[in-house]
Design a protein around this motif. Sequence first.
Motif, mmCIF file in Angstrom:
data_model
loop_
_atom_site.group_PDB
_atom_site.id
_atom_site.type_symbol
_atom_site.label_atom_id
_atom_site.label_comp_id
_atom_site.label_asym_id
_atom_site.label_seq_id
_atom_site.Cartn_x
_atom_site.Cartn_y
_atom_site.Cartn_z
ATOM 1 N N THR A 45 0.578 -1.144 0.567
ATOM 2 C CA THR A 45 0.024 -0.103 -0.286
ATOM 3 C C THR A 45 1.230 0.888 -0.196
ATOM 4 O O THR A 45 2.120 1.058 0.668
ATOM 5 C CB THR A 45 -0.720 0.460 1.348
ATOM 6 O OG1 THR A 45 -0.483 0.226 2.980
ATOM 7 C CG2 THR A 45 -1.977 -0.892 1.055
ATOM 8 N N GLU A 46 0.450 2.223 -0.948
ATOM 9 C CA GLU A 46 1.026 3.658 -0.800
ATOM 10 C C GLU A 46 0.704 4.853 -0.275
ATOM 11 O O GLU A 46 -1.116 4.291 -0.102
ATOM 12 C CB GLU A 46 1.672 4.303 -1.691
ATOM 13 C CG GLU A 46 2.014 5.246 -2.127
ATOM 14 C CD GLU A 46 2.223 6.067 -3.695
ATOM 15 O OE1 GLU A 46 3.378 6.618 -3.679
ATOM 16 O OE2 GLU A 46 1.997 4.630 -4.276
ATOM 17 N N THR A 47 0.720 5.605 1.120
ATOM 18 C CA THR A 47 0.475 6.310 1.042
ATOM 19 C C THR A 47 1.660 8.152 0.621
ATOM 20 O O THR A 47 1.890 7.677 -0.207
ATOM 21 C CB THR A 47 0.649 7.138 3.214
ATOM 22 O OG1 THR A 47 1.416 7.042 3.566
ATOM 23 C CG2 THR A 47 -0.171 5.182 3.251
ATOM 24 N N ASP A 48 0.377 9.815 0.553
ATOM 25 C CA ASP A 48 1.566 10.377 0.813
ATOM 26 C C ASP A 48 3.059 9.966 0.585
ATOM 27 O O ASP A 48 4.182 10.823 0.374
ATOM 28 C CB ASP A 48 1.312 11.762 0.686
ATOM 29 C CG ASP A 48 -0.469 12.042 0.160
ATOM 30 O OD1 ASP A 48 -0.186 11.302 -0.878
ATOM 31 O OD2 ASP A 48 -1.037 12.783 0.549
ATOM 32 N N GLY A 49 2.965 9.765 2.301
ATOM 33 C CA GLY A 49 4.578 9.807 2.920
ATOM 34 C C GLY A 49 5.471 8.547 2.776
ATOM 35 O O GLY A 49 6.361 8.164 3.134
ATOM 36 N N ALA A 50 4.270 7.674 2.658
ATOM 37 C CA ALA A 50 5.510 5.615 2.846
ATOM 38 C C ALA A 50 5.001 4.685 1.762
ATOM 39 O O ALA A 50 3.459 4.829 1.926
ATOM 40 C CB ALA A 50 5.478 5.954 4.046
#
Length: 144
Positions: A45-50
């Motif tokens: 999974t991906e978020t804006d920071g990691a």
Amino acid sequence: MSNLTRFDPLSLDPVAELFQGFFRPMRSTLTTQDTELASMKIDMTETDGAYSVKAELPGVDKKDIDVQIDGSIVSINAKVERNKEEKEGERVIRRERYSGTFSRSFSLGVEVDEANAKAEYKDGVLSLSLPKKAPGDRKRLTVS
């Protein structure tokens, strides 16, 4: 109304479907020492920071897991050793549990901040927290 499909006599698709899995059952009966290659299933999974990665590594000891980060490429290597102890009077009929090494590498869209990356192994699942590296100042070139 019926559905019509065009027949291509030179296509190899029907032949490939016919033989898919045809030799697989024979292979497993030829020898009891044959084992399937281990595979590593991952969720990412991906978020804006990691990025967050979960990899299934059942039966692997924590000391036998190696994670390497090179820019945006992440490699997970693992080694599994199964006890092949046989008692006198016993004979192995079938052995399906994998023993050996396996690895998985994947490329991410952004480089990983290696200094702040974290790895945790619990209940056969390796969890990686891979923070994205802050984009550096871009250098602008003047055209002469």
